[in-house]
Design an enzyme around this catalytic site. Structure first.
Site, short mmCIF file in Angstrom:
data_model
loop_
_atom_site.label_atom_id
_atom_site.label_comp_id
_atom_site.label_asym_id
_atom_site.label_seq_id
_atom_site.Cartn_x
_atom_site.Cartn_y
_atom_site.Cartn_z
N GLY A 45 12.35 25.84 -23.81
CA GLY A 45 13.04 25.13 -24.70
C GLY A 45 12.47 23.89 -25.28
N CYS A 46 11.84 23.29 -24.39
CA CYS A 46 11.09 21.92 -24.64
C CYS A 46 9.83 22.29 -25.74
CB CYS A 46 10.72 21.08 -23.55
SG CYS A 46 12.32 20.35 -22.55
N THR A 47 9.27 23.33 -25.56
CA THR A 47 8.23 23.88 -26.09
C THR A 47 8.77 24.13 -27.60
OG1 THR A 47 6.93 24.42 -24.35
CG2 THR A 47 6.37 25.36 -26.53
N ALA A 50 9.58 20.77 -29.50
CA ALA A 50 8.23 20.11 -29.55
C ALA A 50 7.68 20.91 -30.98
CB ALA A 50 7.29 19.95 -28.61
#
Length: 153
Positions: A45-47, A50
């Site tokens: 999710g964070c990738t 970003a």
């Protein structure tokens, strides 16, 4: 309760992925910013989040907006994450979660994960938008919408 629209952004200092110090006071009242708090480098999710900010980066910078991601990961972790995914913006190390606490960001998913929240800060240093969602892909469109609305005012 976290910071909301109209709140003044607190002053803070954090190291970026290159070990340089970022001082919010150098930008508050001078330049609009997008600050996005995310749980952890290199997670799916964070990738995705970003990389969405990376893909929209030019749209933000063309309007003079500084973009910075903030998590509790180390400088070295941020450096690897930025290099691996060609992230052109600042990644700031908040290992003690002090800045996360200043912004009043709560944990999510049964209090197990650090919250995911995005703030658009206007040129005066006040929050123009605060958006909280576990859905990583909703943050960039919300930030872009807030930026468009700021320009109209």
């Amino acid at each position: 309760m976290g910071l909301s629209k109209g709140s003044k952004v607190p002053e803070f200092s954090l190291q970026d992925q290159d070990g340089n110090w970022f001082h919010s006071k150098d930008y508050l009242g001078k330049r609009p910013m997008v600050l996005f708090f995310y749980p952890k480098d290199n997670t799916p999710g964070c990738t995705a989040e970003a990389c969405a900010f990376r893909d929209a980066y030019e749209t933000f910078t063309e309007q003079g907006i500084l973009v910075a991601g903030i998590s509790s990961d180390s400088v070295s972790s941020h450096q690897k994450f930025a290099k691996r995914f060609r992230l052109p913006f600042l990644l700031l190390e908040d290992t003690g979660n002090q800045v996360r606490k200043m912004f009043g960001i709560r944990n999510s998913f049964y209090n197990l994960l650090p919250g995911r929240e995005t703030f658009v800060v206007d040129k005066s240093g006040k929050i123009a938008m605060a958006f909280n969602s576990v859905n990583a892909l909703k943050h960039v469109p919300k930030a872009l919408q807030a930026v468009r609305q700021m320009k109209e005012v």
